[in-house]
Design a protein around this motif. Structure first.
Motif, PDB file in Angstrom:
ATOM      1  N   ASP A 229       0.842  -1.195   0.000  1.00 38.96           N
ATOM      2  CA  ASP A 229       0.000   0.000   0.000  1.00 38.96           C
ATOM      3  C   ASP A 229       0.880   1.249   0.000  1.00 38.96           C
ATOM      4  N   ARG A 231      -0.304   4.230  -1.417  1.00 41.61           N
ATOM      5  CA  ARG A 231      -1.168   5.341  -1.836  1.00 41.61           C
ATOM      6  C   ARG A 231      -0.745   6.675  -1.223  1.00 41.61           C
ATOM      7  N   GLN A 260      -4.239   0.809  -7.130  1.00 45.35           N
ATOM      8  CA  GLN A 260      -4.233   1.885  -6.143  1.00 45.35           C
ATOM      9  C   GLN A 260      -4.418   3.262  -6.793  1.00 45.35           C
TER      10      GLN A 260
END
Length: 403
Positions: A229, A231, A260
């Motif tokens: 992750d 982001r 994402q």
């Protein structure tokens, strides 16, 4: 010439005698005649593509090699007064039968083989390199993109050569395409895995190339497959002026980035520093580069297929692969033609300086510092959601990046 005179006499003397036949190119030779021992024929071993000799791929390779051998064997002087014979190496077709590479080498020495052409996978080629290094026998690879030709001292392996550029050609081609399409000063987000030394080195190289071209690199590092992750880090890079994201992750990591970016509504466009994959084809707007695509799109392949038909009366199933095989054969024959027959040990040196190698419409020269073509055409491709369309063809020198 005495060589041709002997051939004619042998053919007349054995006109009603059965001739030796088999998976090899060259002149038909009467029984009991040893053209290699008599010193007027060179032997070259050929390792098939992974599909085998009886596949459309194997047959396409063989027809191209037969065509190349026929061109020199039917000429007045051959190659420095010699004919050439390519012969097929048959590898086991079952995974539970290990390849006996030392046994192959012994067979090749018995047959007085002077070089090996390989259309095999990198694992097979990697196993052959140290053995052929000991024998001083040149190995010419039809591909070689994923195999470094460098020895422990960082110099090119003296007996190994490859038609393909090393895999980092993508870094150079993408940097060049960015230079042509993006304004100077644009922010380029680089996503790479700091735990992967290969990807980390590629990221460092791309960072330097982008700075040299006036861009602002914005590195975003991940730490292994578990660090998915990103982001928040992507939003930071976007706020800093990032417009294009270059992924130096693997295919699955790049797909994660794609997801994402779409989930956050980011305007970033993904460019990919890896090889083509069917999993990426439907990602509209994704950009990547490929060095095989220019040959696949080469308009001269139709004429090349017709030349083989005119000479051999066979239809080539895979014209691009046949053209690659022909290029490899012509590379070898060019080096052999520049090597004194009395000093065949100088063949690797001549192979490293060969010129005038036809590769479809390209004419290649070899860089002695890399043992690869001095430069190759590379296709920059973009997905339209259903396939890849050509953005541009760029030329990439083999010496522009480290292996």
């Amino acid at each position: 010439m005495f060589r041709r005179t002997r051939v004619v006499l042998f053919l007349l003397a054995f006109l009603y005698v059965s001739f030796i036949s088999g998976p090899e190119t060259g002149l038909a030779v009467p029984k009991g005649v040893d053209p290699v021992g008599e010193g007027w024929m060179w032997q070259i071993a050929v390792i098939p593509p992974s599909e085998g000799w009886n596949s459309p791929q194997g047959e396409s390779v063989w027809m191209a090699l037969s065509f190349a051998a026929g061109e020199v064997n039917e000429s007045h002087g051959g190659v420095n007064g010699h004919d050439v014979r390519f012969f097929q190496v048959t590898l086991p077709g079952r995974e539970d039968i290990p390849l006996d590479f030392p046994g192959l080498i012994r067979e090749w020495k018995t047959r007085r083989v002077i070089a090996v052409l390989s259309f095999a996978d990198d694992e097979t080629n990697l196993s052959l390199v140290p053995l052929l290094r000991v024998e001083g026998m040149p190995l010419l690879l039809a591909w070689g993109e994923w195999l470094s030709l460098r020895d422990g001292d960082g110099q090119p392996e003296p007996f190994v050569f490859a038609l393909s550029l090393f895999r980092r050609f993508r870094i150079v081609s993408l940097a060049e395409e960015l230079r042509r399409t993006m304004p100077e000063g644009a922010g380029i987000v680089l996503v790479a895995d700091r735990l992967d030394p290969v990807l980390a080195t590629s990221s460092t190289l791309l960072d330097r190339l982008l700075q040299d071209r006036g861009f602002v690199p914005l590195p975003v590092w991940v730490a292994g497959a578990g660090d998915k992750d990103v982001r928040f880090r992507l939003r930071e890079a976007e706020s800093a002026g990032g417009e294009i994201l270059v992924s130096l992750l693997d295919v699955m990591g790049t797909l994660d980035l794609w997801r994402q970016i779409r989930e956050t509504g980011s305007p970033l466009t993904i460019w990919y520093g890896g090889s083509m994959s069917p999993f990426l084809t439907d990602r509209r707007g994704l950009v990547l580069s490929d060095q095989d695509e220019p040959l696949l799109r080469d308009p001269s392949l139709r004429g090349f297929r017709l030349r083989i038909w005119d000479a051999l009366r066979v239809r080539v199933a895979d014209a691009a692969l046949a053209a690659r095989a022909y290029a490899l054969a012509r590379w070898f024959l060019s080096g052999l033609g520049e090597t004194p027959p009395s000093d065949i040990a100088r063949l690797p040196e001549r192979l490293g300086n060969a010129t005038g190698i036809p590769f479809g419409e390209e004419i290649l020269s070899i860089d002695p510092a890399t043992h690869r073509p001095l430069e190759r055409k590379v296709a920059v491709l973009e997905s339209d959601g259903a396939g890849w369309f050509l953005r541009r063809i760029v030329s990439v020198p083999s010496g522009a990046f480290p292996e």
